[in-house]
Design an enzyme around this catalytic site. Structure first.
Site, mmCIF file in Angstrom:
data_model
loop_
_atom_site.group_PDB
_atom_site.id
_atom_site.type_symbol
_atom_site.label_atom_id
_atom_site.label_comp_id
_atom_site.label_asym_id
_atom_site.label_seq_id
_atom_site.Cartn_x
_atom_site.Cartn_y
_atom_site.Cartn_z
ATOM 1 N N GLU A 160 -2.818 35.657 31.903
ATOM 2 C CA GLU A 160 -1.912 35.980 30.802
ATOM 3 C C GLU A 160 -2.633 36.153 29.463
ATOM 4 O O GLU A 160 -2.405 35.361 28.521
ATOM 5 C CB GLU A 160 -0.816 34.914 30.671
ATOM 6 C CG GLU A 160 0.046 34.790 31.891
ATOM 7 C CD GLU A 160 1.259 33.877 31.684
ATOM 8 O OE1 GLU A 160 1.345 33.215 30.642
ATOM 9 O OE2 GLU A 160 2.124 33.848 32.578
ATOM 10 N N GLU A 188 2.619 33.881 39.848
ATOM 11 C CA GLU A 188 3.470 32.820 39.307
ATOM 12 C C GLU A 188 4.915 33.288 39.300
ATOM 13 O O GLU A 188 5.198 34.456 38.990
ATOM 14 C CB GLU A 188 3.089 32.418 37.868
ATOM 15 C CG GLU A 188 1.757 31.719 37.743
ATOM 16 C CD GLU A 188 1.464 31.249 36.319
ATOM 17 O OE1 GLU A 188 2.406 31.077 35.525
ATOM 18 O OE2 GLU A 188 0.277 31.051 36.013
HETATM 19 C C1 GBH Z 1 3.047 30.605 32.532
HETATM 20 O O1 GBH Z 1 3.285 31.253 31.315
HETATM 21 C C2 GBH Z 1 1.693 29.931 32.512
HETATM 22 O O2 GBH Z 1 0.710 30.765 33.121
HETATM 23 C C3 GBH Z 1 1.700 28.586 33.154
HETATM 24 O O3 GBH Z 1 0.496 27.913 32.876
HETATM 25 C C4 GBH Z 1 2.915 27.815 32.700
HETATM 26 O O4 GBH Z 1 2.909 26.495 33.147
HETATM 27 C C5 GBH Z 1 4.130 28.533 33.206
HETATM 28 O O5 GBH Z 1 4.153 29.838 32.748
HETATM 29 C C6 GBH Z 1 5.452 27.906 32.781
HETATM 30 O O6 GBH Z 1 5.629 28.024 31.405
HETATM 31 O O7 GBH Z 1 7.698 28.255 23.300
HETATM 32 O O8 GBH Z 1 8.921 30.207 22.603
HETATM 33 O O9 GBH Z 1 6.558 30.039 22.100
HETATM 34 C C7 GBH Z 1 4.542 31.913 31.212
HETATM 35 C C8 GBH Z 1 4.665 32.673 29.902
HETATM 36 C C9 GBH Z 1 4.297 32.299 27.603
HETATM 37 C C10 GBH Z 1 6.213 31.400 28.636
HETATM 38 C C11 GBH Z 1 4.464 31.331 26.454
HETATM 39 C C12 GBH Z 1 6.398 30.441 27.478
HETATM 40 C C13 GBH Z 1 6.047 30.125 25.125
HETATM 41 C C14 GBH Z 1 7.353 30.495 24.521
HETATM 42 N N1 GBH Z 1 4.834 31.742 28.809
HETATM 43 N N2 GBH Z 1 5.865 31.023 26.279
HETATM 44 S S1 GBH Z 1 7.642 29.682 23.024
#
Ligand code: GBH
Length: 450
Positions: free
Chosen positions: A172, A357
């Protein structure tokens, strides 16, 4: 309304590979053991106010010490594959130069343990835990970090050159660029649009450098990149243009350079939906030849799918579907079908796809083993995956996120994504209902209607 599943189980192609995923910082713990150096997530988690519940990467799910019984668990559950990541700062404590053999040995033992149990390794080289020393030298905002990543990748290909693994370069790059450098909610905690754009290019260049090193090494197995893609839908007719730009920022900014060798022209700028970074400054970072490196042919394209977003006419991402316990996650299983079909149409020369994922968190911080919501989430998404395969998508494997409850980044230990529950007092593992169900899917190579 919408697509209805058939009454009979939906079979997957023979040889389809079923697995579950973790990442190093989220599960390992033992953050100072055996010569490991500090990473940006150690620093970020130690900074007051950054992690919701104040937890750090220690002990997380204590997987660094419990790896052997975790491998037994994976085998008992009948999984054919396990995706994990390598902590760069265990291999090179300061991100460059001398190799820490104890770190290499840990992953060698892990891989040998998987192979001994007949489990395929999918190995992510970078899942967000940049060595702190490289951050001190500028991190992903500077080009040198891509070169350091290529060198680190070469160390790992050499150490595991005999292993038929699926290698994933960067997990990512969008999240590191936008959450880590645009919004500051993840390490390194920077809020600067120009640095966010630079972090996109330098991570993609790092990916390309690693692919070069992989081909040069002659290592067995294959290689790809793991992109989290977000289908976006306009919420009104006048939101169409902003939705196209949001698609550029969320998806094409990564897919186009990797698969087509060019950046989209509509991702950066001041129009609704765009990333407001300096276009000229970004173009200056992209040197002659970079896009050839970035677009070197891959063996797989890894897709991570969590949900969708609506877009309004001002380019804001807004709600269209109910969320999981993660407020950012709008659950829409048919979005996975839409995404896979769009990839088939827009990128006909893409390599085979893997889903690395897909999952949801429990509703409460303490979690539950009676996780019917996750079971139904997985069922609905696997039905859409099967449907996409029937329509011609070359999807070859699927990894649920996550094998274990673990350190969920800014949420700390307060949000549990595991198909296996972890008691953080005792580190005892207990498969949840979703995992018992998933095991039957894996063994049948088919997803039942209900
Ligand atoms: C994945 O990201 C990751 O690869 C993994 O490590 C993680 O545990 C899993 O998802 C579950 O989250 O709080 O509004 O700023 C998924 C994409 C990008 C989703 C960052 C959450 C933060 C949103 N993620 N995002 S915010």
């Amino acid at each position: 309304a919408g697509w209805q599943p058939p009454a009979a189980p939906m079979a997957f192609p023979a040889g389809f590979v079923w697995g579950a995923a973790t990442s190093a910082f989220q599960v390992e713990g033992s953050t100072t053991a055996d010569g490991r150096g500090p990473s940006i997530w150690d620093t970020f988690a130690a900074t007051p106010g950054r992690i919701h519940d104040g937890s750090t990467g220690d002990p997380a799910a204590d997987h660094y010490r419990l790896w052997e019984s975790d491998l037994d668990l994976i085998a008992d559950l009948g999984l054919a594959a396990y995706r994990f990541s390598v902590a760069w700062s265990r291999i090179q404590p300061t991100g460059s130069g001398d190799v820490n053999q104890a770190g290499v040995d840990f992953y060698r033992r892990l891989v040998d343990g998987l192979l001994a149990r007949g489990i395929h390794p999918a190995i992510t080289l970078y899942h967000w835990d940049l060595p702190q020393a490289l951050q001190d030298a500028g991190g992903w905002a500077v080009r040198e970090t891509a070169d350091r990543f290529g060198e680190y990748a070469a160390v790992m290909f050499d150490a595991l050159r005999d292993v038929d693994a699926t290698w994933l370069t960067i997990n990512e790059p969008k999240t590191t660029a936008y959450v880590g450098h645009r919004w500051g909610g993840h390490a390194p905690g920077i809020a600067d649009e120009d640095q966010a754009a630079a972090a996109v290019h330098h991570q993609l260049l790092a990916h390309g450098r690693a692919v070069e090193a992989f081909r040069a090494s002659g290592a067995a197995g294959g290689i790809g990149i793991a992109l989290n893609l977000l289908p976006v839908y306009p919420t009104s007719p006048d939101a169409a243009a902003a939705t196209v730009r949001t698609d550029a920022v969320e998806n094409r900014m990564f897919l186009d350079p990797v698969l087509l060798g060019r950046y989209p022209s509509d991702a950066l700028g001041r129009e609704p939906g765009q990333l407001p970074a300096d276009t000229g400054a970004f173009q200056d970072l992209v040197l002659d030849g970079d896009l050839d490196v970035i677009s070197a042919p891959l063996d797989v394209l890894a897709v991570q799918y969590y949900g969708v977003a609506g877009v309004d006419d001002a380019g804001n991402q807004v709600g269209l579907y109910p969320t999981s316990a993660a407020t950012w996650q709008q659950v829409h299983p048919e979005g996975l079908f839409d995404l896979l079909i769009d990839l088939l149409i827009d990128y006909p020369d893409a390599p085979p796809l893997v889903i690395t994922e897909n999952g949801i968190p429990d509703r409460t911080p303490e979690g539950t083993t009676d996780d019917q919501e996750r079971l139904e989430f997985l069922r609905a998404h696997l039905q859409q995956a099967a449907r996409a395969i029937e329509d011609g998508v070359d999807l070859v494997s699927y990894y649920a996120w996550s094998l274990l409850d673990n350190f969920e980044w800014a949420e700390g230990m307060s949000q549990r994504w595991g198909l296996v529950h972890v008691d953080y007092e005792t580190q005892e593992r207990t498969p949840k209902a979703s995992m018992e169900w998933y095991s039957t899917v894996v063994r049948a190579n088919a997803v039942p209607p209900s």
